[in-house]
Write a protein that holds these residues in place. Structure first.
Motif, mmCIF file in Angstrom:
data_model
loop_
_atom_site.group_PDB
_atom_site.id
_atom_site.type_symbol
_atom_site.label_atom_id
_atom_site.label_comp_id
_atom_site.label_asym_id
_atom_site.label_seq_id
_atom_site.Cartn_x
_atom_site.Cartn_y
_atom_site.Cartn_z
ATOM 1 N N LEU A 68 -1.966 16.165 3.462
ATOM 2 C CA LEU A 68 -1.686 14.986 4.286
ATOM 3 C C LEU A 68 -0.275 14.560 3.457
ATOM 4 N N ALA A 69 -0.188 14.738 2.160
ATOM 5 C CA ALA A 69 1.188 14.291 1.375
ATOM 6 C C ALA A 69 2.196 15.066 1.918
ATOM 7 N N GLY A 70 1.667 16.533 2.105
ATOM 8 C CA GLY A 70 2.893 17.524 2.487
ATOM 9 C C GLY A 70 3.372 17.148 3.866
ATOM 10 N N LYS A 71 2.547 16.369 4.661
ATOM 11 C CA LYS A 71 2.931 15.829 6.127
ATOM 12 C C LYS A 71 3.852 14.496 5.664
ATOM 13 N N GLY A 72 4.078 14.027 4.775
ATOM 14 C CA GLY A 72 4.556 12.668 4.342
ATOM 15 C C GLY A 72 3.666 11.663 4.644
ATOM 16 N N ASP A 73 2.378 11.952 4.958
ATOM 17 C CA ASP A 73 1.699 10.837 5.279
ATOM 18 C C ASP A 73 0.977 10.355 3.916
ATOM 19 N N PHE A 74 1.589 9.668 3.079
ATOM 20 C CA PHE A 74 1.409 9.092 1.934
ATOM 21 C C PHE A 74 -0.066 8.197 1.820
ATOM 22 N N SER A 75 -0.026 7.340 3.048
ATOM 23 C CA SER A 75 -0.856 6.300 3.147
ATOM 24 C C SER A 75 -2.379 7.066 3.345
ATOM 25 N N GLU A 76 -2.501 7.943 4.133
ATOM 26 C CA GLU A 76 -3.371 8.837 4.515
ATOM 27 C C GLU A 76 -4.031 9.407 3.374
ATOM 28 N N ALA A 77 -2.964 10.013 2.577
ATOM 29 C CA ALA A 77 -3.385 10.886 1.675
ATOM 30 C C ALA A 77 -3.886 10.073 0.588
ATOM 31 N N LEU A 78 -3.421 8.994 0.277
ATOM 32 C CA LEU A 78 -3.971 8.049 -0.665
ATOM 33 C C LEU A 78 -5.407 7.687 -0.439
ATOM 34 N N GLN A 79 -5.516 7.062 1.100
ATOM 35 C CA GLN A 79 -6.889 6.692 1.485
ATOM 36 C C GLN A 79 -8.059 7.991 1.195
ATOM 37 N N LEU A 80 -7.504 9.234 1.163
ATOM 38 C CA LEU A 80 -8.468 10.055 1.246
ATOM 39 C C LEU A 80 -8.779 10.554 -0.401
ATOM 40 N N LEU A 81 -7.722 10.312 -1.105
ATOM 41 C CA LEU A 81 -8.046 10.421 -2.565
ATOM 42 C C LEU A 81 -8.974 9.284 -3.181
ATOM 43 N N LEU A 82 -8.597 8.012 -2.640
ATOM 44 C CA LEU A 82 -9.409 6.698 -2.776
ATOM 45 C C LEU A 82 -10.945 7.001 -2.389
ATOM 46 N N SER A 83 -11.043 7.641 -1.431
ATOM 47 C CA SER A 83 -12.397 7.892 -1.131
ATOM 48 C C SER A 83 -13.244 8.644 -2.309
ATOM 49 N N GLU A 84 -12.490 9.286 -2.971
ATOM 50 C CA GLU A 84 -13.613 9.908 -3.916
ATOM 51 C C GLU A 84 -13.285 9.279 -5.408
ATOM 52 N N ASN A 85 -12.121 8.938 -5.726
ATOM 53 C CA ASN A 85 -11.653 8.372 -6.988
ATOM 54 C C ASN A 85 -10.774 7.189 -7.043
ATOM 55 N N PRO A 86 -11.327 5.858 -7.397
ATOM 56 C CA PRO A 86 -10.635 4.832 -7.188
ATOM 57 C C PRO A 86 -9.381 4.758 -8.273
ATOM 58 N N PHE A 87 -9.156 5.684 -9.250
ATOM 59 C CA PHE A 87 -8.175 5.616 -10.170
ATOM 60 C C PHE A 87 -7.251 6.664 -10.242
ATOM 61 N N PRO A 88 -6.302 6.827 -9.186
ATOM 62 C CA PRO A 88 -5.267 7.768 -8.845
ATOM 63 C C PRO A 88 -4.225 7.550 -10.116
ATOM 64 N N ALA A 89 -3.818 6.415 -10.025
ATOM 65 C CA ALA A 89 -2.593 5.980 -11.052
ATOM 66 C C ALA A 89 -2.940 6.044 -12.292
ATOM 67 N N ILE A 90 -4.321 6.092 -12.598
ATOM 68 C CA ILE A 90 -4.723 6.124 -13.995
ATOM 69 C C ILE A 90 -4.880 7.604 -14.478
ATOM 70 N N CYS A 91 -5.652 8.355 -13.382
ATOM 71 C CA CYS A 91 -5.754 9.662 -13.797
ATOM 72 C C CYS A 91 -4.567 10.457 -13.633
ATOM 73 N N GLY A 92 -3.848 10.113 -12.787
ATOM 74 C CA GLY A 92 -2.363 10.720 -12.794
ATOM 75 C C GLY A 92 -1.452 10.755 -14.136
ATOM 76 N N ARG A 93 -2.035 9.960 -15.119
ATOM 77 C CA ARG A 93 -1.439 9.639 -16.492
ATOM 78 C C ARG A 93 -2.268 10.133 -17.584
ATOM 79 N N ILE A 94 -3.545 10.252 -17.392
ATOM 80 C CA ILE A 94 -4.269 10.636 -18.568
ATOM 81 C C ILE A 94 -5.249 11.808 -18.255
ATOM 82 N N CYS A 95 -5.541 12.068 -17.082
ATOM 83 C CA CYS A 95 -6.264 13.294 -16.722
ATOM 84 C C CYS A 95 -5.909 14.461 -17.522
#
Lengths: 470, 387
Positions: A68-95
Motif C-alpha cells: 500500500l505504501a508503494g502505491k502512495g496510500d500511506f493512510s491505508e498502509a498505516l491502518q493495515l499496520l495498526l491492525s496488528e501493532n499499535p506502535f509503529p512509531a515506537i517500533c520504527g525506533r527501537i525494534c
C-alpha cells in the motif's frame, strides 16, 4: 468452471472438402480435448507467507503495508499496520527488526528498509492524528489489565478494538512501562510514546495509574469485578533489582508471591517457573516468569499473562505479539471458544506469530508456507539499493513521500500475488483466467497440462505446484 | 497521365493505385527504390497505408500475413536473399489463403555476391503456392500489380510480380499511370471473408490433423487451376478499362506460321521480340512465346502455341542444378503427353545468369544454333560460358 457459452464443447466433422472452408481456421473448439488429463504435476495458485511477515514477532503484515505504501496510500498502509501493532512509531525506533534479516531481497541486493519505513508510517500517523476503528458491538464483559508496558497496552488496544470494556492498572504514575524506563530519550522520545499510548487510551480505556494490584486493590476483588485478568507486569525483578536495589518496587516475582501464585511449582493445567534458555544459569533465579500456554492463558481460569513476565525474548516486537496473543486468548475465553482451534488460522509462518486480522475476519491471507529466496524468479527484478535508510533519520532529514514510496516499491512481494498477469499471459492452454471479482486468477484443471510455465514465470511464488496427480 | 518511371517506381505506383493498406518491407538492392517511394507516398499522405519498418524480410512477410488476416490489403517488395529468407512464410501466406501481393526484383543468389539479375530466387519459390508474373516492361509491372490484387482476392492465393534487376528495376521508361477512379472501380476495397473478427473469434493456422490436411491442399490446387480463367478474365477487363492487355498467362508474338518458336520471359522477352522482328524481315519463320505466368503454369497455352511447331528454343535465365533450365523442363513436361507427331524438339538454353547481358546477338546465336541442329544433343545448351 463454465463461464461462457463458448466454453461448451463443440465438435465439427466434415464429410467432404466442399463443406470445408478453404482456410485452415478453427470452426469448432478444442474443449473436447481435456488436456488436463495429461498432467502429473499441477500448479497451485495460493498466496504464501512472505518471510518478512514470518520474521515479525509482532505479527505485522509487512508485505501488505509495503504494498500500500508503494502505491502512495500511506493512510491505508498505516491502518493495515495498526491492525496488528499499535506502535509503529515506537517500533520504527527501537525494534531490532528481524524482518529485515528475513527479507529475501537481502540475498539479492539490500533488504527492504522495513524498520525505517515503519518509522515513516508511524510518524505519519502521529502527524495526521490517525485513529483506528473499533468494533461497533459493545461487549458486556470487562477485562482488567495489570501493567501498562507495551504488552499490556497492545492487549488493551486489541481488546478495546473488539468492543470490551478495559481497565488498565498501573502501579507507577505514568503509562508506558519499559517504554519509558528502558530506553534513552534520544532513542525513543517521550512524545512518541505519549502519542501512540494516547491513541490507545482514547479508545475508552479506563486508566488507573498509581494503583498497585495486591496492595491498593486485591486480585480477588478484581476477579469479582472483571471477567478476565491479564498480568502484564513485565520482568521487573532482574532489571529493577540491578538498577535500583532496595527500592520498594513490586517485581513480577513479588507480585506472584503476593497473589499466592507460586512459580516453580507444578500446578494442574500449567506451571509457573523461572528462567529461560537464553539467560545464563546464574541469572535464572532473578528472572521470574509465568508459564502460560502458547496464547497466554495461565493455569488459573480467567487469568492470563503476557509480555516479559512470560517466556518471550525481551524486545518490543515480541511484547506486542505477546499482548496480541493474550487479547485473542481472552476474547476466545470470554466467548467460550477454544483458541487452540483457531491457531492454524491465525498463525503467521511456522512460529508463534499471529495475525489479528485473520482472527477477526476468520480468513487468512496466506498459507503458512514461507517463501524462500530460491523460489523467486529473479529475472523479473532489477538491482536497486535502498532509497530510505536509518541514517537519514539520524541526520534529522525530512523524508519525502517519494523516498518512502520508492523504498516500498523495492518489495518483491514474496508469495503474494500482485496480479502481474504473467501466469495468465504465459499459459499456453488458456487454462488460467482472471477472476471476474478481480481477486486474482483461477486455474481450469480440465485443461491445465501441468507444464508449470506459470509457476516458473511467477516472480514471487504465488503460483507453486504440487506433485504427482493421478 | 504518362510519367517517365524506373521499374521500381512503377511498382510503387501500382501499389499506390491499388490503395494498399499495410506495407511491411525491408530494403535490399535492387528493390530499395520501391519501398523508398512508398514510404515517401505514405509520409506525404498520398497513400493512406500503415508503413511498418521491420527487422528482416521474414518479419516483413509475417507482418503482411497478420495484416491480411485482419482484412487489410497488404504489400511488400523484396529481392533475392530477402525473398529466400521469407521462404517459410511464403508457404504460410499461401496455405492460409491470404491474397497478399509482392514485388520481387529478380537478383542472383550468393555466393559469390551478385546484385545482378537472374530468376533463381523466385523460381526456388515455385512450390510455395504463390502465383508468379514475370514482367517485361515498367508499364506491365504497374498494370500487373493492380491485376495481381484482383486475381489474388478472387482465388485467395498470394501473387508475386517479378522484374529483372537493373534491366527493368532501374531502367526509366514512359509509363501510363491510370486514373485512380478507374482503378478503384476495377479493384474495389478488399472484403476478405476469412478475416479475424473479434465478434466471432477463432484461431487460424493451428493444428490440422491428417484427416483434413489433404483436403485443404486439394482446395489450394483447385484454386490454382481456377486462377487460370480468372487471370484471362482480369486481363480482358483490364483491357476494356485501361486499353492494355498482356494476353493473360502468355503472349504469342508472331507465332502464326512460325516453324521455330523462341520461348522467353522477363526482359529477355523484350529483346527477343526485337530479334524476331529482324529475322522475320530477313524472311525467317520465327515467333516468340512470352511466358508471363509461371504459376499457375500455362499448360494449355504452351501446348497450343508449340504443338506442331518444328523446333522450340527456350531461354532460361535460371537453372535447377542437376536438371536444367526451369522453364524448359516444365515446357518439355507439358508437351510429353501430346501426340508424338505434333511434339517438337525442345532446345534448352541457359544464358545471362548473374546479370550477364542477353543481347540481340545472344538471341541470334541461340536461334541459329537451333536451326542448325535437328535435335538437342545435350539437355542444357550453355550460352557464353568461357571454356
Amino acid at each position: 468452471m463454465k463461464e461462457k457459452d463458448e466454453d461448451e464443447i463443440k465438435v465439427v466433422v466434415y464429410h467432404s472438402e466442399q463443406e470445408m472452408p478453404p482456410v485452415p481456421m478453427s470452426v469448432a473448439n478444442t474443449l473436447y480435448n481435456k488436456t488436463g488429463t495429461w498432467k502429473y504435476v499441477q500448479p497451485i495458485y495460493q498466496n504464501k507467507t512472505p518471510p518478512c511477515n514470518a520474521g515479525c514477532p509482532a505479527g505485522e503484515d509487512i508485505e501488505g503495508w509495503l504494498s500500500l505504501a508503494g502505491k502512495g496510500d500511506f493512510s491505508e498502509a498505516l491502518q493495515l499496520l495498526l491492525s496488528e501493532n499499535p506502535f509503529p512509531a515506537i517500533c520504527g525506533r527501537i525494534c531490532y527488526h528481524p524482518c529485515e534479516k528475513a527479507c529475501n531481497r537481502g540475498k539479492f541486493d539490500q533488504p527492504l528498509s522495513i524498520n525505517s519505513a515503519e518509522r515513516f508510517l508511524g510518524d505519519y500517523g502521529i502527524k495526521q492524528e490517525a485513529t483506528t476503528s473499533i468494533s461497533t458491538e459493545r461487549k458486556k464483559e470487562r477485562v482488567a489489565i495489570i501493567g501498562s508496558g507495551p504488552a499490556g497496552l497492545a492487549s488493551a488496544y486489541h481488546l478495546a478494538n473488539m468492543g470490551y470494556y478495559v481497565a488498565l492498572f498501573e502501579a507507577s504514575d505514568r503509562l508506558g512501562g519499559s517504554l519509558i524506563k528502558k530506553y534513552s530519550r534520544e532513542r525513543l522520545p517521550a512524545e512518541v510514546v505519549e502519542a501512540e499510548t494516547e491513541r490507545i487510551i482514547k479508545k475508552g480505556i479506563e486508566v488507573r495509574v498509581g494503583t498497585k494490584v495486591g496492595k491498593d486493590v486485591s486480585l480477588e476483588s478484581l476477579q469479582r469485578e472483571y471477567q478476565a485478568i491479564l498480568l502484564a507486569t513485565g520482568d521487573q525483578k532482574s532489571k529493577i533489582l540491578k538498577a535500583a536495589k532496595g527500592k520498594a518496587i513490586l517485581s513480577g516475582l513479588e507480585f506472584l508471591e503476593d497473589t499466592g501464585v507460586k512459580w516453580g511449582v507444578k500446578l494442574e493445567g500449567g506451571i509457573a517457573i523461572i528462567g529461560e534458555r537464553d539467560i545464563p544459569e546464574k541469572e535464572i533465579k532473578s528472572t521470574p516468569r509465568i508459564m502460560t500456554d502458547s496464547m497466554g492463558a495461565t493455569h488459573e481460569k480467567g487469568v492470563f499473562a503476557c509480555g516479559d513476565i512470560t517466556f518471550i525474548p525481551r524486545a518490543i516486537n515480541h511484547e506486542v505479539g505477546s499482548g496480541k496473543r493474550a487479547a485473542m486468548a481472552i476474547d476466545s475465553y470470554l466467548r467460550g471458544e477454544d483458541i487452540e482451534k483457531k491457531l492454524e488460522l491465525v498463525k503467521v509462518g511456522e512460529g508463534e506469530l499471529v495475525s489479528m486480522r485473520s482472527y477477526i475476519t476468520g480468513t487468512a491471507k496466506w498459507v503458512n508456507k514461507v517463501v524462500s529466496f530460491d523460489e523467486l524468479n529473479l529475472d523479473y527484478f532489477e538491482e536497486k539499493s535502498r532509497f530510505l535508510t536509518p541514517e537519514m533519520f539520524a541526520k534529522g532529514a525530512i523524508i519525502k513521500d517519494e523516498i518512502a514510496i520508492q523504498e516500498a516499491e523495492r518489495c518483491f512481494h514474496c508469495g503474494v500475488c500482485t496480479q502481474c498477469d504473467n501466469c495468465y499471459i504465459y499459459c499456453p492452454d488458456l487454462a488460467i483466467r482472471r477472476r471476474k471479482d478481480s481477486q486474482g486468477y483461477s486455474i481450469n484443471y480440465d485443461y491445465c497440462k501441468g507444464c508449470l510455465i506459470c509457476v516458473h514465470e511467477c516472480p514471487r511464488n504465488a503460483m507453486s505446484y504440487e506433485g504427482v496427480v493421478k | 497521365m504518362k510519367k517517365i518511371l524506373m521499374g521500381n517506381h512503377a511498382v510503387s505506383y501500382g501499389a499506390l493505385l491499388s490503395r494498399v493498406e499495410v506495407i511491411a518491407a525491408y530494403p535490399i538492392t535492387p528493390q530499395t527504390q520501391v519501398v523508398e517511394k512508398l514510404s515517401e507516398m505514405c509520409a506525404q499522405g498520398k497513400l493512406k497505408a500503415r508503413y511498418i519498418n521491420v527487422e528482416s524480410e521474414h518479419s516483413a512477410m509475417a507482418a503482411c500475413i497478420a495484416a491480411e488476416q485482419a482484412g487489410a490489403r497488404a504489400f511488400t517488395a523484396t529481392s533475392s536473399h530477402g525473398l529466400t529468407l521469407m521462404h517459410e512464410l511464403l508457404h504460410w501466406a499461401a496455405g492460409a489463403r491470404l491474397p497478399i501481393v509482392m514485388a520481387n526484383i529478380n537478383r542472383s543468389m550468393a555466393p559469390g555476391w551478385s546484385i545482378w539479375t537472374d530468376q533463381n530466387d523466385s523460381l526456388s519459390q515455385r512450390d510455395t503456392g504463390w502465383l508468379q508474373i514475370y514482367c517485361e516492361s515498367s508499364q506491365e509491372v504497374l498494370d500487373s500489380i493492380i491485376q495481381a490484387y484482383k486475381i489474388a482476392e478472387q482465388v485467395l492465393l498470394p501473387v508475386m510480380v517479378l522484374l529483372d534487376a537493373f534491366f527493368l528495376s532501374h531502367t526509366y521508361e514512359p509509363v501510363d499511370i491510370p486514373d485512380q477512379g478507374l482503378v478503384d472501380q476495377f479493384l474495389p476495397k478488399l472484403d476478405y471473408a476469412y478475416k479475424i473478427d473479434i465478434k466471432d473469434p477463432c484461431s487460424f493456422g493451428s493444428l490440422l490433423p491428417p484427416e483434413y490436411y489433404l483436403e485443404l491442399r486439394y482446395k489450394m490446387q483447385k484454386a490454382m487451376e481456377e486462377a487460370h480463367d480468372v487471370i484471362i478474365q482480369v486481363d480482358k477487363e483490364y483491357q476494356q478499362m485501361f486499353g492494355r492487355s498482356y494476353g493473360g498467362l502468355v503472349e504469342e508474338y508472331r507465332t502464326e506460321d512460325a516453324e521455330l518458336v523462341l520461348v522467353a520471359s522477363s526482359t529477355a522477352a523484350s529483346t527477343s521480340r526485337m530479334v524476331v522482328d529482324q529475322l522475320r524481315d530477313e524472311g525467317m519463320k520465327v515467333g516468340m512465346l512470352k511466358m508471363r505466368f509461371f504459376r499457375p503454369f500455362p499448360t494449355q497455352e504452351v501446348i497450343n502455341a508449340l504443338k506442331g511447331v518444328k523446333k522450340v528454343a527456350v531461354i532460361d535465365r535460371n537453372i535447377s542444378y542437376g536438371q536444367g533450365g526451369i522453364f524448359c523442363e516444365e515446357i518439355r513436361s507439358v508437351l510429353y503427353n501430346i501426340d508424338q507427331h505434333e511434339r517438337p524438339p525442345v532446345f534448352g538454353y541457359i544464358a545471362g545468369l548473374g546479370g550477364r547481358d542477353i543481347t540481340p546477338t545472344t538471341i541470334r546465336e541461340i536461334l541459329s544454333h537451333t536451326l542448325k541442329e535437328d535435335k538437342p544433343k545435350e539437355n542444357i545448351i550453355w550460352i557464353g560460358v568461357k571454356r
